[in-house]
Enzyme design. Structure first.
Site, mmCIF file in Angstrom:
data_model
loop_
_atom_site.group_PDB
_atom_site.id
_atom_site.type_symbol
_atom_site.label_atom_id
_atom_site.label_comp_id
_atom_site.label_asym_id
_atom_site.label_seq_id
_atom_site.Cartn_x
_atom_site.Cartn_y
_atom_site.Cartn_z
ATOM 1 N N ASP A 98 46.281 33.929 42.587
ATOM 2 C CA ASP A 98 47.115 34.583 43.315
ATOM 3 C C ASP A 98 48.617 33.992 43.405
ATOM 4 O O ASP A 98 49.654 34.674 43.756
ATOM 5 C CB ASP A 98 46.762 34.586 44.770
ATOM 6 C CG ASP A 98 45.637 35.359 45.015
ATOM 7 O OD1 ASP A 98 45.528 36.684 44.224
ATOM 8 O OD2 ASP A 98 44.625 35.486 45.812
ATOM 9 N N ASP B 48 42.138 42.572 39.859
ATOM 10 C CA ASP B 48 43.447 42.432 40.235
ATOM 11 C C ASP B 48 44.243 41.449 39.420
ATOM 12 O O ASP B 48 45.488 41.431 39.499
ATOM 13 C CB ASP B 48 43.570 41.656 41.728
ATOM 14 C CG ASP B 48 42.313 42.341 42.478
ATOM 15 O OD1 ASP B 48 41.045 42.746 41.927
ATOM 16 O OD2 ASP B 48 42.274 42.318 43.683
HETATM 17 N N1 GLY Z 1 42.960 40.833 46.216
HETATM 18 C C1 GLY Z 1 43.795 41.746 46.103
HETATM 19 C C2 GLY Z 1 43.418 42.973 46.835
HETATM 20 O O1 GLY Z 1 42.697 42.962 47.944
HETATM 21 O O2 GLY Z 1 43.652 43.944 46.104
#
Ligand code: GLY
Length: 395
Positions: A115, A174
């Site tokens: 992240d 993601d």
């Molecule tokens: N981890 C990113 C989302 O919840 O989209």
């Protein structure tokens, strides 16, 4: 604020659609109105925020949820402030954005999650793009190095999360979004290895996360020693076999961005395949705002995910720049339908309501019971980005 029940909500949406079919305002007027609303709403938000107490993430059960710099969403608030600076040229936004960006510097040393890309590229990345501040560049380069340490050449991927839920080397869809930090860093003079890592990750994801119909799996878990796939599952979706809406949007955005960064035809083809899956999906509602999962069991009585629509529209408004004029027109029309829906009273927050965030009706993590049908800051960020991308196209 009064909440709409699904049937009444559907009626209002239909009424809005009928009204707009007869007299739709020009898109330029919609964008101007949205940006004026966003500036007024975020002015209220800034005024209400206790100094340095945290970054707004969502508005749930009547409370604005503030998060620490370590939260994966912490970059979106300063990112949105930078986009308001870009939209208005008003130094007030630059000052606020710089203040909240500075809170995140420690993220550059975080090697415990993928992240770091979300956190830094939205905040420092926009800050660098709009101000050229060399200190921002240094933070981003250090962050890229931290992210690169999570790459495993045997797997051919960055590890998204550390071991959890029995997974050894989980890679989530993601994660594609965080590759932009690496491709940027390679362009900015860091080692070309960062670009190689981004390409390897995108290639591996294309092979292992995607189904023949263009939809994606949320989590692929690998054996970090052999690179073998251990599991293909979901974490935030309705089922292992389902199409979790935000994951589809991340993929669309991710392969569009990776085509921009590399010009590899496979990425453009993948982005278009994902777009075809989404644009023609039989369970996409008429207002083009997806349910939280395309395969959610209770459709049409399931929450929407406005954040997925915001990410999709922003991605399509970039993807249109890489395709023929007929396809570009179709992508533009679809993205503008989404932006018009998000701008309507059905989705856009009322002035001073909803924690002073911009959009209602996002769904963060329904299976774990978190942030269901609420305003969430990353919807605001990609909504603003989409408006600015469309504004550029209209000039
Ligand atoms: N981890 C990113 C989302 O919840 O989209």
């Amino acid at each position: 604020m009064k909440r709409l029940t699904p049937p009444r909500f559907a009626f209002l949406l239909a009424a809005t659609a009928l009204r707009s079919a007869s007299a739709e305002p020009p898109m330029a007027d919609v964008i101007r109105d949205d940006l004026a609303f966003a500036a007024a709403q975020y002015t209220r938000l800034l005024d209400r925020l206790p100094d340095q107490a945290g970054h707004p993430r969502s508005f749930e059960k009547g409370e604005l949820k503030l998060v620490k710099p370590t939260d994966w969403t912490s970059g979106f608030f300063p990112g949105a402030l930078w986009l308001l600076f870009e939209a208005t040229g008003d130094a007030k936004w630059r000052e606020a954005a710089a203040k909240y960006t500075a809170n995140l510097e420690a993220a550059k040393l975080n090697r415990s999650t993928h992240d770091v890309g979300f956190v830094l590229y939205t905040s420092y990345g926009n800050g660098l793009r709009l101000t050229g501040n060399p200190a921002y560049r240094d933070v981003l380069l250090t962050g890229a190095e931290s992210l690169s340490t999570r790459f495993n050449p045997v797997v051919g991927s960055i590890q998204s999360w550390d071991e959890r839920h029995g997974w050894k080397f989980p890679v989530i869809i993601d994660n594609l979004m965080n590759l932009e930090l690496l491709t940027w860093a390679a362009r900015a003079g860091a080692t070309p290895r960062y670009r190689d890592i981004a390409i390897a990750h995108a290639d591996t994801t294309l092979r292992n996360h995607y189904r023949p119909d263009g939809s994606s799996i949320h989590v692929v878990d690998y054996d970090p020693i052999t690179g073998a796939i251990r599991a293909r599952v979901t974490h935030q979706g309705a089922a292992d076999s389902s199409a979790w809406s935000r994951g589809q949007a991340w993929g669309l955005y991710g392969y569009t961005m990776m085509f921009r960064e590399t010009k590899k035809p496979a990425y453009l083809a993948q982005a278009q395949k994902i777009a075809a899956f989404l644009l023609h999906h039989p369970r996409l509602p008429a207002d083009k705002i997806p349910y939280w999962d395309f395969d959610a069991p209770g459709i049409p009585n399931e929450p929407r995910d406005a954040s997925a629509a915001a990410i999709m529209s922003s991605a399509l408004l970039e993807l249109r720049t890489f395709v023929d004029t007929t396809t570009a027109a179709a992508y533009t029309a679809f993205a503008e339908q989404q932006l018009r829906s998000l701008s309507s009273p059905a989705y856009r927050a009322q002035p001073g309501e909803d924690g002073c965030l911009l959009l209602m009706h996002s769904t963060g993590n329904l299976p774990q019971g978190g942030e269901i049908d609420v305003p969430i800051v990353y919807a605001d960020y990609y909504f603003l980005q989409g408006l600015l991308r469309d504004r550029t196209g209209l000039k």
